[in-house]
Write a protein that holds these residues in place. Sequence first.
Motif, PDB file in Angstrom:
ATOM      1  N   SER A  83       0.863  -1.057   0.015  1.00 15.61           N
ATOM      2  CA  SER A  83      -0.237  -0.050   0.097  1.00 15.61           C
ATOM      3  C   SER A  83       1.056   1.324  -0.422  1.00 15.61           C
ATOM      4  O   SER A  83       2.209   1.625   0.177  1.00 15.61           O
ATOM      5  N   HIS A  84       0.114   2.190   0.369  1.00 21.65           N
ATOM      6  CA  HIS A  84       1.183   3.522   0.480  1.00 21.65           C
ATOM      7  C   HIS A  84       1.782   4.377   1.612  1.00 21.65           C
ATOM      8  O   HIS A  84       0.953   3.603   2.560  1.00 21.65           O
TER       9      HIS A  84
ATOM     10  N   LEU B 185       4.362   1.622  -1.392  1.00 25.13           N
ATOM     11  CA  LEU B 185       4.092   2.914  -2.674  1.00 25.13           C
ATOM     12  C   LEU B 185       4.628   4.477  -2.296  1.00 25.13           C
ATOM     13  O   LEU B 185       3.892   4.550  -1.287  1.00 25.13           O
TER      14      LEU B 185
ATOM     15  N   GLU C  23      -0.379   8.048  -2.525  1.00 23.30           N
ATOM     16  CA  GLU C  23      -1.672   7.824  -3.802  1.00 23.30           C
ATOM     17  C   GLU C  23      -2.476   9.113  -3.229  1.00 23.30           C
ATOM     18  O   GLU C  23      -3.492   9.173  -3.665  1.00 23.30           O
TER      19      GLU C  23
ATOM     20  N   PHE D  69      -2.342   8.853  -6.893  1.00 23.58           N
ATOM     21  CA  PHE D  69      -1.971   7.313  -6.912  1.00 23.58           C
ATOM     22  C   PHE D  69      -0.703   7.422  -8.135  1.00 23.58           C
ATOM     23  O   PHE D  69      -0.342   6.979  -8.816  1.00 23.58           O
TER      24      PHE D  69
ATOM     25  N   SER E  28       1.334   3.947  -7.713  1.00 25.30           N
ATOM     26  CA  SER E  28       0.436   3.178  -9.025  1.00 25.30           C
ATOM     27  C   SER E  28       0.701   3.267 -10.352  1.00 25.30           C
ATOM     28  O   SER E  28       0.841   2.419 -10.668  1.00 25.30           O
TER      29      SER E  28
ATOM     30  N   ASP F  65      -5.048   2.288  -4.321  1.00 29.17           N
ATOM     31  CA  ASP F  65      -4.099   1.764  -5.255  1.00 29.17           C
ATOM     32  C   ASP F  65      -4.798   0.749  -5.707  1.00 29.17           C
ATOM     33  O   ASP F  65      -4.579   0.900  -7.486  1.00 29.17           O
TER      34      ASP F  65
END
Length: 415
Positions: free
Chosen positions: A86-87, A129, A132, A141, A144, A364
């Motif tokens: 994830s972020h 990431l 996001e 985003f 991603s 994402d």
Amino acid sequence: MTIAQQHTIDQQQPIGEWIEWLAGFGKTEDGGVTRLLYSESWKQAQLNLQQVMIHKGYEVRFDEVGNLFGRYSGTVDPASIILTGSHIDTVQNGGKFDGAYGVLASLIAVHQLYLQYGPPKKTMEVVSLAEEEGSRFPFTFWGSKWINGQCSLSDAHELVDSEGISLQRAMVEAGFGEPIPQAKSDELIDAFIELHIEQGIILENKQKDVGIVSDIVGQRRYTVQFSGESNHAGTTPMSMRKDALRLAAEFIMFISEQSEQLDSSLVATVGRISVSPNMPNVIAGGVECSLDIRHSDDSLLDKFESIINQFVQAAKQKQMEMELDCWLKIKPVHLSDTHVELAYKQAEALGLSYEKMVSGAGHDAQVFGATCPTTLLFVPSKNGISHSPEEWTDSKALEKGVELLKSQLYALAYE
């Protein structure tokens, strides 16, 4: 700053302690987190996560924009990648769990599987990431979309933050933004799995352990401008006014009523409004507001937009002007039926209660879901609060999410 200077993390420690550790990068006075893209706190968080990955035996790399990857290569089909993560960026004074939980849960789950079962058949890769939220720059985003080839370094030149710093400059100052020569590769993301807090109240209200997402709503965001005529508040009769604020108020009521009539799942939000000249004794000559609409059916969003345009045309009959500028258009995404069904079976095998859900928030997984089979899993959020220092999820709920993530990863990478 190194991992040793900040805190020593052990794989046996509860995930709640990992989250507290990562929240130390960008911690605010009232217990929230501000970790904006390419800020010093963001950079230190990524570098310390890199050290954790190295310590745990991952093969580690950064890409051009600062996405961080840690992998255990597959023994049978190493070119097929099971990606999870994830972020780590946040909103201003946000919570500890949003995004961070998914990164840390993935790091823990993949490492535990590796310790228990050895190298996987397919490559398992954890990603932290870069971004996001879109909190610093008007672009969501970034991390991603970069992975999925939906943006380029040239896009970074035009985007600036509130201080006029370009995305390109911020990226370079953080140590990224330069092309990385790579040999041609046959690697392919075979699946993406994201574990996240719900950021809503459904799971808590229904007392479910996990949410398994079938669809992520489409989003459209607009800037709406209303143009009237500034005039004296005391000498201009009501029937002769061109009051931009009154028109804006009528519009807000209109979209609220129309969204409820069209579909109960459609949501429409005006969250920001500015008035000119914004004085108590002057009729407003200009108003600008935001509009955010969301639904899982793109055709219904089209229909609602056409209803909004009818209001715009009607405004002209009042000798008023309206402009509707759609600056963000994200299509709904239907996630992999096969992987969703797999998650149902795994939740049942683990004795976890679950809820089939449509995600009203963007993630994402929405970007990955358009290019590869994708799973999005939720755990409950206390009182449904998110993007706030009050954001909270109980440690037991967090651990249940990790167990379901491990089960999904094992099925995809080992079986």
